[in-house]
Design a protein around this motif. Structure first.
Motif, PDB file in Angstrom:
ATOM      1  N   MET A 104       0.835  -1.193   0.000  1.00  0.00           N
ATOM      2  CA  MET A 104       0.000   0.000   0.000  1.00  0.00           C
ATOM      3  C   MET A 104       0.874   1.249   0.000  1.00  0.00           C
ATOM      4  SD  MET A 104      -3.299  -0.045   2.442  1.00  0.00           S
ATOM      5  CE  MET A 104      -4.588   0.965   1.850  1.00  0.00           C
ATOM      6  N   ASN A 105       0.387   2.244  -0.663  1.00  0.00           N
ATOM      7  CA  ASN A 105       1.093   3.503  -0.773  1.00  0.00           C
ATOM      8  C   ASN A 105       0.963   4.290   0.527  1.00  0.00           C
ATOM      9  OD1 ASN A 105       2.334   5.746  -1.697  1.00  0.00           O
ATOM     10  ND2 ASN A 105       0.934   6.114  -3.401  1.00  0.00           N
ATOM     11  N   THR A 106       2.002   5.012   0.910  1.00  0.00           N
ATOM     12  CA  THR A 106       1.987   5.800   2.142  1.00  0.00           C
ATOM     13  C   THR A 106       0.935   6.905   2.087  1.00  0.00           C
ATOM     14  OG1 THR A 106       4.352   5.382   2.357  1.00  0.00           O
ATOM     15  CG2 THR A 106       3.433   7.119   3.711  1.00  0.00           C
ATOM     16  N   ALA A 107       0.752   7.505   0.941  1.00  0.00           N
ATOM     17  CA  ALA A 107      -0.241   8.571   0.809  1.00  0.00           C
ATOM     18  C   ALA A 107      -1.655   8.026   1.033  1.00  0.00           C
ATOM     19  CB  ALA A 107      -0.137   9.220  -0.559  1.00  0.00           C
ATOM     20  N   LYS A 108      -1.920   6.807   0.582  1.00  0.00           N
ATOM     21  CA  LYS A 108      -3.233   6.198   0.815  1.00  0.00           C
ATOM     22  C   LYS A 108      -3.465   5.954   2.297  1.00  0.00           C
ATOM     23  CE  LYS A 108      -5.111   3.763  -3.081  1.00  0.00           C
ATOM     24  NZ  LYS A 108      -5.415   2.469  -3.663  1.00  0.00           N
ATOM     25  N   ILE A 109      -2.448   5.493   2.986  1.00  0.00           N
ATOM     26  CA  ILE A 109      -2.566   5.233   4.417  1.00  0.00           C
ATOM     27  C   ILE A 109      -2.830   6.531   5.162  1.00  0.00           C
ATOM     28  CG2 ILE A 109      -1.312   4.460   6.474  1.00  0.00           C
ATOM     29  CD1 ILE A 109       0.107   2.429   4.637  1.00  0.00           C
ATOM     30  N   ILE A 110      -2.117   7.594   4.813  1.00  0.00           N
ATOM     31  CA  ILE A 110      -2.326   8.896   5.447  1.00  0.00           C
ATOM     32  C   ILE A 110      -3.738   9.394   5.161  1.00  0.00           C
ATOM     33  CG2 ILE A 110      -1.615  11.323   5.413  1.00  0.00           C
ATOM     34  CD1 ILE A 110       1.258  10.304   5.018  1.00  0.00           C
ATOM     35  N   GLY A 111      -4.216   9.216   3.942  1.00  0.00           N
ATOM     36  CA  GLY A 111      -5.572   9.628   3.588  1.00  0.00           C
ATOM     37  C   GLY A 111      -6.620   8.888   4.391  1.00  0.00           C
ATOM     38  N   ILE A 112      -6.444   7.584   4.564  1.00  0.00           N
ATOM     39  CA  ILE A 112      -7.393   6.792   5.349  1.00  0.00           C
ATOM     40  C   ILE A 112      -7.373   7.223   6.811  1.00  0.00           C
ATOM     41  CG2 ILE A 112      -7.855   4.459   6.207  1.00  0.00           C
ATOM     42  CD1 ILE A 112      -6.886   3.440   3.457  1.00  0.00           C
ATOM     43  N   VAL A 113      -6.185   7.482   7.349  1.00  0.00           N
ATOM     44  CA  VAL A 113      -6.076   7.944   8.740  1.00  0.00           C
ATOM     45  C   VAL A 113      -6.767   9.289   8.911  1.00  0.00           C
ATOM     46  CG1 VAL A 113      -4.427   8.729  10.491  1.00  0.00           C
ATOM     47  CG2 VAL A 113      -4.012   6.603   9.264  1.00  0.00           C
ATOM     48  N   LEU A 114      -6.598  10.201   7.955  1.00  0.00           N
ATOM     49  CA  LEU A 114      -7.250  11.507   8.039  1.00  0.00           C
ATOM     50  C   LEU A 114      -8.769  11.378   8.004  1.00  0.00           C
ATOM     51  CD1 LEU A 114      -5.026  13.780   5.758  1.00  0.00           C
ATOM     52  CD2 LEU A 114      -5.254  13.864   8.240  1.00  0.00           C
ATOM     53  N   ILE A 115      -9.283  10.496   7.179  1.00  0.00           N
ATOM     54  CA  ILE A 115     -10.726  10.306   7.086  1.00  0.00           C
ATOM     55  C   ILE A 115     -11.268   9.716   8.378  1.00  0.00           C
ATOM     56  CG2 ILE A 115     -12.529   8.975   5.918  1.00  0.00           C
ATOM     57  CD1 ILE A 115     -10.916   9.388   3.329  1.00  0.00           C
ATOM     58  N   ILE A 116     -10.594   8.710   8.927  1.00  0.00           N
ATOM     59  CA  ILE A 116     -11.048   8.109  10.190  1.00  0.00           C
ATOM     60  C   ILE A 116     -10.973   9.123  11.325  1.00  0.00           C
ATOM     61  CG2 ILE A 116     -10.464   6.360  11.923  1.00  0.00           C
ATOM     62  CD1 ILE A 116      -9.640   4.552   9.576  1.00  0.00           C
ATOM     63  N   LEU A 117      -9.920   9.908  11.355  1.00  0.00           N
ATOM     64  CA  LEU A 117      -9.775  10.950  12.368  1.00  0.00           C
ATOM     65  C   LEU A 117     -10.877  11.998  12.235  1.00  0.00           C
ATOM     66  CD1 LEU A 117      -7.870  11.823  14.669  1.00  0.00           C
ATOM     67  CD2 LEU A 117      -6.630  13.165  12.990  1.00  0.00           C
ATOM     68  N   SER A 118     -11.222  12.359  11.007  1.00  0.00           N
ATOM     69  CA  SER A 118     -12.279  13.348  10.799  1.00  0.00           C
ATOM     70  C   SER A 118     -13.633  12.825  11.275  1.00  0.00           C
ATOM     71  CB  SER A 118     -12.354  13.756   9.329  1.00  0.00           C
ATOM     72  OG  SER A 118     -12.941  12.733   8.554  1.00  0.00           O
ATOM     73  N   LEU A 119     -13.892  11.531  11.088  1.00  0.00           N
ATOM     74  CA  LEU A 119     -15.155  10.965  11.563  1.00  0.00           C
ATOM     75  C   LEU A 119     -15.233  11.006  13.086  1.00  0.00           C
ATOM     76  CD1 LEU A 119     -15.508   7.914   9.153  1.00  0.00           C
ATOM     77  CD2 LEU A 119     -16.716  10.095   9.056  1.00  0.00           C
ATOM     78  N   GLY A 120     -14.129  10.713  13.758  1.00  0.00           N
ATOM     79  CA  GLY A 120     -14.109  10.776  15.221  1.00  0.00           C
ATOM     80  C   GLY A 120     -14.297  12.192  15.743  1.00  0.00           C
ATOM     81  N   ILE A 121     -13.612  13.145  15.138  1.00  0.00           N
ATOM     82  CA  ILE A 121     -13.732  14.536  15.564  1.00  0.00           C
ATOM     83  C   ILE A 121     -15.125  15.073  15.239  1.00  0.00           C
ATOM     84  CG2 ILE A 121     -12.877  16.882  15.130  1.00  0.00           C
ATOM     85  CD1 ILE A 121     -10.095  15.684  14.889  1.00  0.00           C
ATOM     86  N   GLY A 122     -15.689  14.669  14.111  1.00  0.00           N
ATOM     87  CA  GLY A 122     -17.049  15.083  13.759  1.00  0.00           C
ATOM     88  C   GLY A 122     -18.068  14.553  14.745  1.00  0.00           C
ATOM     89  N   TYR A 123     -17.901  13.308  15.161  1.00  0.00           N
ATOM     90  CA  TYR A 123     -18.800  12.721  16.153  1.00  0.00           C
ATOM     91  C   TYR A 123     -18.718  13.486  17.471  1.00  0.00           C
ATOM     92  CZ  TYR A 123     -20.870   9.279  19.279  1.00  0.00           C
ATOM     93  OH  TYR A 123     -21.640   8.657  20.222  1.00  0.00           O
ATOM     94  N   THR A 124     -17.493  13.841  17.888  1.00  0.00           N
ATOM     95  CA  THR A 124     -17.308  14.622  19.111  1.00  0.00           C
ATOM     96  C   THR A 124     -17.960  15.993  18.983  1.00  0.00           C
ATOM     97  OG1 THR A 124     -15.218  13.493  19.508  1.00  0.00           O
ATOM     98  CG2 THR A 124     -15.582  15.543  20.704  1.00  0.00           C
ATOM     99  N   GLY A 125     -17.824  16.622  17.828  1.00  0.00           N
ATOM    100  CA  GLY A 125     -18.431  17.935  17.611  1.00  0.00           C
ATOM    101  C   GLY A 125     -19.943  17.886  17.658  1.00  0.00           C
TER     102      GLY A 125
END
Length: 73
Positions: free
Chosen positions: A1-22
């Motif tokens: 897997m490409n490093t950029a894809k992994i970073i993108g997936i982490v950012l999306i998962i992080l955004s879902l968690g922060i959105g839920y908290t908001g």
């Protein structure tokens, strides 16, 4: 897997968690009570504002994650 894809997936998962908290912060700091036809608003404006900041940050992280994943292709 490409490093950029992994970073993108982490950012999306992080955004879902922060959105839920908001969303929880906004809903927990909003309260209305109806007493004998009178509506009493007991909202915590600073808590709601903090929740909106979390939602905005989540949106930015989500868009960044999508952009990073599309750039990796």
């Amino acid at each position: 897997m490409n490093t950029a894809k992994i970073i993108g997936i982490v950012l999306i998962i992080l955004s879902l968690g922060i959105g839920y908290t908001g969303i929880n912060k906004v809903s927990n700091n909003t309260a209305e009570v109806n007493v004998l036809g009178l509506e009493i608003d007991a909202s915590n404006e600073s808590g709601k504002q903090q929740g909106y900041i979390y939602l905005g940050l989540a949106a930015v992280l989500f868009v960044g994650g999508i952009f990073t994943m599309n750039k990796a292709k």
